[in-house]
Structure formats: structure tokens, C-alpha cells
Design a protein around this motif. Structure first.
Motif, PDB file in Angstrom:
ATOM      1  N   SER A 202     -39.503 -44.274  22.755  1.00 35.28           N
ATOM      2  CA  SER A 202     -40.307 -45.498  22.834  1.00 35.28           C
ATOM      3  C   SER A 202     -39.529 -46.639  23.477  1.00 35.28           C
ATOM      4  O   SER A 202     -40.062 -47.364  24.318  1.00 35.28           O
ATOM      5  CB  SER A 202     -40.777 -45.916  21.438  1.00 35.28           C
ATOM      6  OG  SER A 202     -41.644 -44.952  20.912  1.00 35.28           O
TER       7      SER A 202
ATOM      8  N   GLU B 192     -38.080 -40.170  18.476  1.00 31.43           N
ATOM      9  CA  GLU B 192     -39.318 -40.936  18.675  1.00 31.43           C
ATOM     10  C   GLU B 192     -39.005 -42.383  19.068  1.00 31.43           C
ATOM     11  O   GLU B 192     -39.574 -42.918  20.016  1.00 31.43           O
ATOM     12  CB  GLU B 192     -40.161 -40.896  17.393  1.00 31.43           C
ATOM     13  CG  GLU B 192     -41.492 -41.587  17.494  1.00 31.43           C
ATOM     14  CD  GLU B 192     -42.480 -40.924  18.424  1.00 31.43           C
ATOM     15  OE1 GLU B 192     -43.373 -41.647  18.925  1.00 31.43           O
ATOM     16  OE2 GLU B 192     -42.384 -39.704  18.682  1.00 31.43           O
ATOM     17  N   ILE B 193     -38.104 -43.012  18.344  1.00 27.38           N
ATOM     18  CA  ILE B 193     -37.728 -44.397  18.626  1.00 27.38           C
ATOM     19  C   ILE B 193     -36.978 -44.478  19.958  1.00 27.38           C
ATOM     20  O   ILE B 193     -37.224 -45.389  20.765  1.00 27.38           O
ATOM     21  CB  ILE B 193     -36.886 -44.982  17.474  1.00 27.38           C
ATOM     22  CG1 ILE B 193     -37.756 -45.094  16.207  1.00 27.38           C
ATOM     23  CG2 ILE B 193     -36.294 -46.338  17.850  1.00 27.38           C
ATOM     24  CD1 ILE B 193     -36.969 -45.373  14.928  1.00 27.38           C
TER      25      ILE B 193
ATOM     26  N   THR C 158     -44.528 -46.656  18.312  1.00 26.41           N
ATOM     27  CA  THR C 158     -43.946 -45.339  18.040  1.00 26.41           C
ATOM     28  C   THR C 158     -44.937 -44.515  17.234  1.00 26.41           C
ATOM     29  O   THR C 158     -45.725 -45.064  16.449  1.00 26.41           O
ATOM     30  CB  THR C 158     -42.637 -45.446  17.219  1.00 26.41           C
ATOM     31  OG1 THR C 158     -42.940 -45.957  15.930  1.00 26.41           O
ATOM     32  CG2 THR C 158     -41.619 -46.324  17.895  1.00 26.41           C
TER      33      THR C 158
ATOM     34  N   LEU D   2     -42.833 -50.997  16.959  1.00 26.09           N
ATOM     35  CA  LEU D   2     -41.430 -50.596  16.848  1.00 26.09           C
ATOM     36  C   LEU D   2     -40.739 -51.309  15.692  1.00 26.09           C
ATOM     37  O   LEU D   2     -40.005 -50.693  14.915  1.00 26.09           O
ATOM     38  CB  LEU D   2     -40.692 -50.868  18.163  1.00 26.09           C
ATOM     39  CG  LEU D   2     -39.182 -50.642  18.157  1.00 26.09           C
ATOM     40  CD1 LEU D   2     -38.837 -49.193  17.816  1.00 26.09           C
ATOM     41  CD2 LEU D   2     -38.591 -51.034  19.511  1.00 26.09           C
TER      42      LEU D   2
END
Length: 182
Positions: free
Chosen positions: A66, A62-63, A145, A157
Motif C-alpha cells: 500500500s 499488505e502495508i 490497506t 493506512l
């Protein structure tokens, strides 16, 4: 609260490096000790790490997505969002850990675990160190995110990084406490 972006990322990096060292120390223990549970419904040290691995399995991709899809330039300071700051403060370890329920898919209780769980955790922490470096090139406020409990909610984030690493801190401390009771 406003903090220098580089100061925040440096602090998170130091915590993550500490988590790696703690996990490396766990590799010196026997699997019997690492699987010890103080009570039937409490987690063992390995279950604490498995819980974190499951969150890592969600947050690392996910990070990564992003940051890689970000078109923003970094800002000098970071200001947490209201919701992100709330979640982050909840995760910070306290003198006496307040118990929290976890969602079923993230609950590793009674899993058959071995030292590979620790190795996976260490590998994930190295990935977080890489993500913290990449985050230096992104706007920690503008880049959002998803979060594990809802696809509808998005956090900054910077808040997500704080949440995940403070969550790791919380359960590393829990694992250490379990081992002292062995």
C-alpha cells in the motif's frame, strides 16, 4: 478525533519499541515458562506471540504494498475512519481483557513453539518500525490497506497501523500476565 500525523506515528513507534524490549526480555525466560498455559484452552506467552506473528505475516506485505504504490503526499493531520476507529478501539487493552474469538488460521493454541517465535516477532517489529518511517511520506487517510478478515474491506493506512500495533499491545500484555501466573 484528529491527530497530528507525526504525533500518531511517533506514538506507534514508541509502542513498537516497547514491544521489542518486552520480547527481548522474554528471551531470558526458559522455554518451559514461555510455553506455560494457565488452562487447557488459554494461550501461553509463545502462543500470544505466534498469534501476532501470523498477523504480521499478513499485514507487513499488505502495508508495504500500500505504501509503495501510493501516489499521495502526506497530510499534517490524520482523522480515523469510522470502521477503522471501531476496530482499533476494540483492540486497546483494558484493565480486564475482554475475550475475543480469533479465526482458526490465526489461532496458535497447542502449537509446538520455541524461542524462535520470539525472534520472528522481534524481526517483524523492526519491519513495522521501518514501515512507520515510510508511512511519514504517505497520506494516512487516502492510502488504503486490505484487512485480514475480508478482502472486500479496506481501512485507512493510519487505522491499519493503529489496529496492528494496538493488537500487539493487547497480546504482549496477555503474554506478560500468563508469565506472572507461572
Amino acid at each position: 478525533m484528529k491527530i497530528s500525523t507525526s504525533q500518531l506515528l511517533d506514538e506507534l513507534k514508541i509502542l513498537t519499541q516497547q514491544h521489542i524490549r518486552c520480547a527481548e526480555n522474554l528471551l531470558q525466560e526458559t522455554e518451559e515458562k514461555l510455553n506455560f498455559r494457565a488452562s487447557e484452552n488459554s494461550w501461553s506467552a509463545l502462543e500470544c506471540l505466534e498469534h501476532l506473528n501470523r498477523y504480521g505475516d499478513f499485514y507487513i506485505p499488505e502495508i508495504t504494498l500500500s505504501i509503495s504504490s501510493s501516489k499521495t503526499s502526506p497530510k499534517y493531520t490524520f482523522k480515523p475512519g469510522i470502521l477503522g476507529n471501531y476496530f482499533t478501539k476494540m483492540m486497546l487493552p483494558k484493565e480486564k481483557l475482554n475475550k475475543m474469538k480469533t479465526v482458526k488460521s490465526m489461532n496458535p493454541i497447542h502449537s509446538q513453539l520455541n524461542k524462535n517465535t520470539v525472534n520472528v516477532f522481534i524481526k517483524q517489529q523492526h519491519q513495522f518500525l521501518e514501515l512507520l518511517e515510510k508511512a511519514r511520506k504517505a497520506d494516512l487517510e487516502k492510502v488504503k490497506t486490505g484487512i485480514s478478515i475480508s478482502k472486500l474491506l479496506k481501512l485507512r493506512l493510519g487505522d491499519t497501523l493503529r489496529f496492528v500495533i494496538y493488537h500487539n499491545e493487547r497480546h504482549i500484555k496477555q503474554a506478560e500476565t500468563v508469565l506472572t501466573n507461572f
